[in-house]
Design an enzyme around this catalytic site. Structure first.
Site, PDB file in Angstrom:
ATOM      1  NE  ARG A 161      -3.378  -2.811   0.251  1.00  0.00           N
ATOM      2  CZ  ARG A 161      -3.936  -3.673   1.110  1.00  0.00           C
ATOM      3  NH1 ARG A 161      -3.318  -3.995   2.237  1.00  0.00           N
ATOM      4  NH2 ARG A 161      -5.095  -4.229   0.829  1.00  0.00           N
ATOM      5  CG  ASP A 186      -3.031  -5.921  -1.505  1.00  0.00           C
ATOM      6  OD1 ASP A 186      -4.120  -5.838  -2.098  1.00  0.00           O
ATOM      7  OD2 ASP A 186      -2.907  -6.458  -0.396  1.00  0.00           O
ATOM      8  CG  HIS A 243      -5.830  -8.630  -2.049  1.00  0.00           C
ATOM      9  ND1 HIS A 243      -6.205  -7.375  -1.635  1.00  0.00           N
ATOM     10  CD2 HIS A 243      -6.536  -9.501  -1.289  1.00  0.00           C
ATOM     11  CE1 HIS A 243      -7.100  -7.476  -0.652  1.00  0.00           C
ATOM     12  NE2 HIS A 243      -7.323  -8.759  -0.428  1.00  0.00           N
ATOM     13  CG  ASP A 280      -6.269 -12.000   1.628  1.00  0.00           C
ATOM     14  OD1 ASP A 280      -5.513 -12.314   0.676  1.00  0.00           O
ATOM     15  OD2 ASP A 280      -6.303 -10.853   2.099  1.00  0.00           O
ATOM     16  CD  GLU A 281      -9.843  -9.004   2.428  1.00  0.00           C
ATOM     17  OE1 GLU A 281     -10.391  -8.527   3.429  1.00  0.00           O
ATOM     18  OE2 GLU A 281      -8.900  -8.436   1.861  1.00  0.00           O
ATOM     19  CD1 TRP A 290      -7.343 -14.074   7.210  1.00  0.00           C
ATOM     20  CD2 TRP A 290      -8.164 -12.078   7.784  1.00  0.00           C
ATOM     21  NE1 TRP A 290      -8.204 -13.680   6.211  1.00  0.00           N
ATOM     22  CE2 TRP A 290      -8.726 -12.448   6.534  1.00  0.00           C
ATOM     23  CE3 TRP A 290      -8.534 -10.847   8.341  1.00  0.00           C
ATOM     24  CZ2 TRP A 290      -9.635 -11.639   5.844  1.00  0.00           C
ATOM     25  CZ3 TRP A 290      -9.432 -10.039   7.655  1.00  0.00           C
ATOM     26  CH2 TRP A 290      -9.978 -10.432   6.427  1.00  0.00           C
ATOM     27  CG  ASP A 293      -4.818  -2.542  10.417  1.00  0.00           C
ATOM     28  OD1 ASP A 293      -5.001  -3.397  11.312  1.00  0.00           O
ATOM     29  OD2 ASP A 293      -5.391  -2.601   9.298  1.00  0.00           O
ATOM     30  CD1 TRP A 347      -3.717  -5.983   8.051  1.00  0.00           C
ATOM     31  CD2 TRP A 347      -2.880  -6.214   5.999  1.00  0.00           C
ATOM     32  NE1 TRP A 347      -3.701  -7.330   7.750  1.00  0.00           N
ATOM     33  CE2 TRP A 347      -3.200  -7.500   6.487  1.00  0.00           C
ATOM     34  CE3 TRP A 347      -2.339  -6.105   4.719  1.00  0.00           C
ATOM     35  CZ2 TRP A 347      -2.981  -8.665   5.747  1.00  0.00           C
ATOM     36  CZ3 TRP A 347      -2.130  -7.252   3.979  1.00  0.00           C
ATOM     37  CH2 TRP A 347      -2.453  -8.517   4.494  1.00  0.00           C
TER      38      TRP A 347
END
Ligand code: ACM
Ligand code: ZN
Length: 546
Positions: free
Chosen positions: A167, A196, A266, A329-330, A402, A429, A478
């Site tokens: 990021r 990402d 991602h 993930d995601e 997580w 975070d 993060w």
């Protein structure tokens, strides 16, 4: 006459100024050693400028140099490293008989301090403890170490800290500083989130557009405002040589770097560079906002598997770590449901929805299994985020739990190893204080130090065999809202201190109130190192709302 008096007076002044002050070491450090046995009536060892460091063999020279650097930094004394020093010496050895490779023992009498590890790593942790036992940076000062014995061995073999540089990129020196900070806390795994939607940060020679295109975005959403974007370009991609330099430095600190290539989601930044790898063909643009993208790598495209194989092979060339993180993930399945190629792949593989998983979730398991195959050919083990359980985790994958602790529980009960990094306890975070307005702009949430400290990773429901599958605990940083090293330090400290006691201590050895005293003393070392840290727990008004 008057002149002589003046010179004498000046001499006395110089003399008194150059007399080092004396500090007394305190072995109640973070993480707390299991054994602290002080012989109150025996004479202490006094570390002074003439003290020597003796190494048992050449393999321990780097550890001795770290000790030398810490002592110089805290006391001003430049100790010499001499193999045959006899008295007034700190001995650095690695012959401790202990089945835990990270165990250490420090023995102190008036003539010598012996720091002995079960391996060089154990010795390194002993050096960290000796360093933190020095009360503060005071130059010049001698340090009296009370005679006695100090010993410790960590509860978990995997003691992790994660850092997201996708990021917001970080300079090499800042990453090394982060490594110094986690080393101070007895952490031995550095989980490095390199890629990402918002940026790709590691050079891959076969895919040069990852560095040229995917590492760049022209702006970023402003604060928590999803509608407003700045026009400040963000770019940065580590060369493989820079990454190797970091790996080398981390190894000196007995820290393994575990790289993460987050797949198959991602990946928007990578898709901007190689749009043919997405289901729709794009065009794609590296994201300027946070969140979860529906665009994933296309699982029906053969080039995707070649891409992943090539990337993971180069990653294995750069990073010698036993484990490599492959994300998972995601990954919303919207695109895969609509994509002809993905649906053809589902058919070809004979994947069918059942009561546990959709066909697309099983397709993700297939993608993960292909990535694991590449790693296993290189003798490596994969780690994946807990979503990979949804389509059924195959092979020897380690589950990183997580979204809570359930992932670890399912993993352990089904014979998989797991690492705990639940969002409720390990997401650094989240705000340090209860009042979001008085904290730096953040993703939100509230994670006080006490909550981190009281996290117990082993479920009471576990059988001993299941408990043995829990490799350890990790905190995640993060960095959507965290641009600088100083801000990163603030989010980590002193929560990392609390985490280190979760990682090192048995539950019955923990005591939060006493920990706060130890952490307060540790802040003297944060000050000496120039770290930025949160002070809520040291202020009497702090109220812990959980
Ligand atoms: C995660 O926080 N998306 C692993
Ligand atoms: Zn597709």
């Amino acid at each position: 006459m008057r002149k002589t008096f003046f010179i004498m007076a000046l001499g006395a002044l110089v003399c008194s100024c150059s007399q080092p002050a004396e500090q007394t070491a305190d072995y109640q450090v973070v993480p707390l050693p299991q054994v602290i046995d002080v012989a109150a009536d025996a004479s202490p060892f006094v570390l002074k400028s003439s003290t020597k460091i003796a190494v048992a063999n050449d393999s321990l020279i780097r550890e001795a140099q770290f000790l030398q650097e810490y002592v110089a930094d805290l006391t001003g004394h430049q100790l010499k490293i001499e193999p045959n020093a006899d008295k007034n010496v700190i001995r650095v050895e690695a012959t401790l008989d202990n089945s835990n490779p990270d165990a250490y023992q420090i023995s102190v009498d008036k003539d010598q301090i012996v720091i002995n590890g079960a391996t060089n790593a154990g010795t390194f942790y002993g050096i960290q403890t000796l360093r933190k036992a020095i009360p503060e940076q005071l130059i010049p000062s001698n340090v009296a170490f009370p005679a006695g014995m100090v010993a410790a061995a960590p509860r978990f073999g995997y003691r992790g800290a994660h850092l997201d540089i996708a990021r917001h990129p970080m300079e090499v020196d800042s990453v090394k500083s982060f490594i110094d900070m986690i080393a101070m806390h007895g952490i031995n795994k550095f989980h490095w989130h390199l890629t990402d939607d918002q940026g790709w940060r590691i050079e891959i020679k076969k895919y040069p557009k990852l560095a040229e295109i995917a590492s760049y975005r022209p702006g970023t959403m402003v604060g928590n405002n999803w509608e407003e974007f700045d026009t400040i370009p963000v770019s940065g991609c580590l060369t493989q040589e820079q990454a190797k330099d970091i790996v080398r430095y981390a190894a000196e600190c007995h820290i393994q770097v575990i790289p993460e290539i987050d797949l198959p989601g991602h990946m928007v930044a990578a898709l901007e560079a190689y749009p043919e790898l997405g289901c729709t063909g794009g065009p794609y643009k590296a994201w300027q906002k946070w969140g979860i993208s529906k665009d994933l790598l296309c699982a029906g495209n053969d080039s995707t598997y070649i891409f992943l194989d090539d990337i993971l092979n180069e990653i294995c060339d750069i990073f010698p770590s036993q484990m490599v993180h492959i994300g998972g993930d995601e990954c919303p399945k919207d695109r895969w449901k609509e994509c002809k190629k993905c649906q053809a792949k589902i058919k070809e593989l004979g994947l069918k929805s059942d009561k546990n998983s959709s066909a697309e979730e099983k397709l993700q398991s297939y993608v993960m299994a292909r990535a694991m195959e590449t790693l296993s050919k290189r003798g490596r083990r994969a780690i994946g985020w807990d979503e990979i359980l949804e389509g059924g985790a195959t092979g020897d994958v380690v589950i990183m739990s997580w979204r809570g602790t359930e992932g670890a529980e399912i993993a352990a009960k089904s014979g998989h190893d797991a690492i705990l990094t639940p969002v409720q306890y390990c997401y650094f975070d989240y705000c340090q204080g209860p009042d979001r307005e008085s904290e730096p702009v953040s993703i939100g949430g509230y994670l006080p130090v006490e909550k981190v400290y009281n996290f117990e990773p082993i479920s009471p429901e576990f059988t001993p065999e299941e408990a043995a599958h829990i490799l350890g605990v990790q905190a995640n940083l993060w960095r959507e809202y965290i641009k600088t090293l100083s801000h990163s330090q603030y989010m980590e400290l002193p929560r990392l201190a609390a985490l280190s006691e979760v990682q090192w201590l048995q539950p019955e050895q923990k005591n939060y109130d006493q920990f706060v005293d130890r952490a307060r003393r540790l802040t003297k070392h944060y000050d000496a190192a120039g770290y930025n840290y949160a002070r809520h727990i040291f202020q009497p008004t702090d109220s812990i709302a959980q």
